[in-house]
Design a protein around this motif. Structure first.
Motif, PDB file in Angstrom:
ATOM      1  N   ALA A 177       1.876  29.443  -0.238  1.00 30.63           N
ATOM      2  CA  ALA A 177       2.893  29.847  -1.214  1.00 30.63           C
ATOM      3  C   ALA A 177       3.685  31.087  -0.780  1.00 30.63           C
ATOM      4  O   ALA A 177       4.430  31.649  -1.589  1.00 30.63           O
ATOM      5  CB  ALA A 177       2.216  30.122  -2.559  1.00 30.63           C
ATOM      6  N   LEU A 178       3.553  31.488   0.465  1.00 30.40           N
ATOM      7  CA  LEU A 178       4.279  32.674   0.922  1.00 30.40           C
ATOM      8  C   LEU A 178       5.784  32.461   0.837  1.00 30.40           C
ATOM      9  O   LEU A 178       6.278  31.356   1.091  1.00 30.40           O
ATOM     10  CB  LEU A 178       3.924  32.995   2.381  1.00 30.40           C
ATOM     11  N   PRO A 179       6.546  33.513   0.516  1.00 27.77           N
ATOM     12  CA  PRO A 179       8.004  33.392   0.536  1.00 27.77           C
ATOM     13  C   PRO A 179       8.508  33.062   1.942  1.00 27.77           C
ATOM     14  O   PRO A 179       7.821  33.336   2.934  1.00 27.77           O
ATOM     15  CB  PRO A 179       8.487  34.790   0.113  1.00 27.77           C
ATOM     16  N   GLU A 180       9.719  32.513   2.010  1.00 31.25           N
ATOM     17  CA  GLU A 180      10.275  32.080   3.301  1.00 31.25           C
ATOM     18  C   GLU A 180      10.459  33.229   4.289  1.00 31.25           C
ATOM     19  O   GLU A 180      10.414  33.023   5.492  1.00 31.25           O
ATOM     20  CB  GLU A 180      11.630  31.394   3.077  1.00 31.25           C
ATOM     21  N   ASN A 181      10.678  34.428   3.765  1.00 30.00           N
ATOM     22  CA  ASN A 181      10.972  35.548   4.665  1.00 30.00           C
ATOM     23  C   ASN A 181       9.713  36.294   5.131  1.00 30.00           C
ATOM     24  O   ASN A 181       9.795  37.372   5.708  1.00 30.00           O
ATOM     25  CB  ASN A 181      11.926  36.543   3.975  1.00 30.00           C
ATOM     26  N   ILE A 182       8.537  35.719   4.852  1.00 29.41           N
ATOM     27  CA  ILE A 182       7.269  36.326   5.271  1.00 29.41           C
ATOM     28  C   ILE A 182       6.510  35.324   6.133  1.00 29.41           C
ATOM     29  O   ILE A 182       6.399  34.156   5.785  1.00 29.41           O
ATOM     30  CB  ILE A 182       6.396  36.695   4.047  1.00 29.41           C
ATOM     31  N   GLU A 183       5.986  35.792   7.267  1.00 29.62           N
ATOM     32  CA  GLU A 183       5.217  34.871   8.098  1.00 29.62           C
ATOM     33  C   GLU A 183       3.836  35.421   8.443  1.00 29.62           C
ATOM     34  O   GLU A 183       3.628  36.628   8.497  1.00 29.62           O
ATOM     35  CB  GLU A 183       5.980  34.510   9.378  1.00 29.62           C
ATOM     36  N   LEU A 184       2.907  34.491   8.639  1.00 28.60           N
ATOM     37  CA  LEU A 184       1.547  34.836   9.037  1.00 28.60           C
ATOM     38  C   LEU A 184       1.547  35.170  10.524  1.00 28.60           C
ATOM     39  O   LEU A 184       1.974  34.365  11.352  1.00 28.60           O
ATOM     40  CB  LEU A 184       0.613  33.654   8.755  1.00 28.60           C
ATOM     41  N   VAL A 185       1.070  36.359  10.857  1.00 28.28           N
ATOM     42  CA  VAL A 185       0.975  36.786  12.260  1.00 28.28           C
ATOM     43  C   VAL A 185      -0.395  36.441  12.811  1.00 28.28           C
ATOM     44  O   VAL A 185      -0.537  35.945  13.924  1.00 28.28           O
ATOM     45  CB  VAL A 185       1.209  38.314  12.381  1.00 28.28           C
ATOM     46  N   ASN A 186      -1.418  36.711  11.991  1.00 26.36           N
ATOM     47  CA  ASN A 186      -2.784  36.563  12.493  1.00 26.36           C
ATOM     48  C   ASN A 186      -3.737  36.495  11.312  1.00 26.36           C
ATOM     49  O   ASN A 186      -3.484  37.077  10.266  1.00 26.36           O
ATOM     50  CB  ASN A 186      -3.127  37.787  13.363  1.00 26.36           C
ATOM     51  N   SER A 187      -4.825  35.767  11.489  1.00 26.89           N
ATOM     52  CA  SER A 187      -5.922  35.871  10.528  1.00 26.89           C
ATOM     53  C   SER A 187      -7.209  35.976  11.331  1.00 26.89           C
ATOM     54  O   SER A 187      -7.399  35.258  12.309  1.00 26.89           O
ATOM     55  CB  SER A 187      -5.959  34.673   9.587  1.00 26.89           C
ATOM     56  N   VAL A 188      -8.051  36.900  10.928  1.00 25.52           N
ATOM     57  CA  VAL A 188      -9.288  37.161  11.670  1.00 25.52           C
ATOM     58  C   VAL A 188     -10.457  37.033  10.711  1.00 25.52           C
ATOM     59  O   VAL A 188     -10.437  37.610   9.620  1.00 25.52           O
ATOM     60  CB  VAL A 188      -9.293  38.599  12.257  1.00 25.52           C
ATOM     61  N   GLU A 189     -11.466  36.274  11.118  1.00 22.39           N
ATOM     62  CA  GLU A 189     -12.693  36.248  10.320  1.00 22.39           C
ATOM     63  C   GLU A 189     -13.489  37.500  10.686  1.00 22.39           C
ATOM     64  O   GLU A 189     -13.784  37.748  11.851  1.00 22.39           O
ATOM     65  CB  GLU A 189     -13.503  34.988  10.606  1.00 22.39           C
ATOM     66  N   ILE A 190     -13.795  38.306   9.690  1.00 21.46           N
ATOM     67  CA  ILE A 190     -14.476  39.579   9.905  1.00 21.46           C
ATOM     68  C   ILE A 190     -15.962  39.398   9.612  1.00 21.46           C
ATOM     69  O   ILE A 190     -16.329  38.976   8.517  1.00 21.46           O
ATOM     70  CB  ILE A 190     -13.898  40.672   8.973  1.00 21.46           C
TER      71      ILE A 190
END
Length: 208
Positions: A177-190
């Motif tokens: 559901a992120l807005p169009e002007n926002i993008e996922l750079v990275n996701s890290v399992e901590i």
């Protein structure tokens, strides 16, 4: 087990490099949090041993994945993740933002007693706080949703900055559901030593 011993043991399992002075500061912070919590109700975690896992390590394990020098911890509460990260990275600067006066009073005492030169507690609502220059990163483990974080914090960074959201389960629906002007750079399992349940660090940026 004494707090120093317990924290030293946890850090040994974490792969982080933390010196003796930093361990002393982290333990002193937990002791202050425990003391003030009785009157101020700063955290639902009552046991200092549990605080070492659920607050200290849970904050520190995100450190290696952050880029930049200047960060703002939004809705910091009693200083999480900002205070542990500021202790681990004395060369980085952290603004700790919260709207509740009693939390900022506590944080000022922490800064004074631990002699933290790289922490600035600020009492303000996030939408009213205007930085002089954009931050490298916005940190938050308090926001209910990524969408809220972006809506309320968008003015704190520019295209070079990052949103860092500390989440539990991987937020599949929120990312969809992120807005169009926002993008996922990275996701890290901590992986936090001795912590039950999942932890993820979600890194977002503004699209060019």
């Amino acid at each position: 087990m004494a707090l120093h011993e317990k924290l030293t043991d946890l850090i040994a399992k974490s792969g982080l490099v933390v010196n003796k002075q930093q361990i002393d500061q982290l333990v002193a912070y937990v002791q202050l949090l425990d003391k003030w919590n009785k009157a101020y109700n700063l955290t639902s975690v009552r046991d200092p041993q549990e605080m070492l896992v659920k607050h200290i390590l849970d904050s520190l394990m995100n450190g290696p994945h952050l880029n930049g020098e200047n960060f703002i911890d939004v809705g910091t509460g009693p200083g999480l993740p900002g205070i542990p990260l500021a202790i681990l990275y004395p060369e980085r600067n952290f603004v700790l933002l919260d709207s509740l006066g009693k939390r900022i009073t506590f944080l000022r005492q922490v800064v004074f007693q631990l002699n933290l030169k790289n922490v600035t507690p600020v009492q303000s609502r996030v939408e009213k706080y205007l930085p002089q220059t954009p931050f490298d990163g916005v940190l938050s483990r308090a926001f209910a949703s990524l969408e809220d974080m972006i809506n309320w914090c968008h003015h704190l960074i520019d295209e070079k900055g990052r949103f860092y959201a500390l989440k539990g389960l991987y937020p599949t629906d929120e990312l969809a559901a992120l807005p169009e002007n926002i993008e996922l750079v990275n996701s890290v399992e901590i992986n936090v030593p001795e912590l039950e349940g999942e932890r993820h660090l979600i890194e977002l940026k503004k699209s060019q």
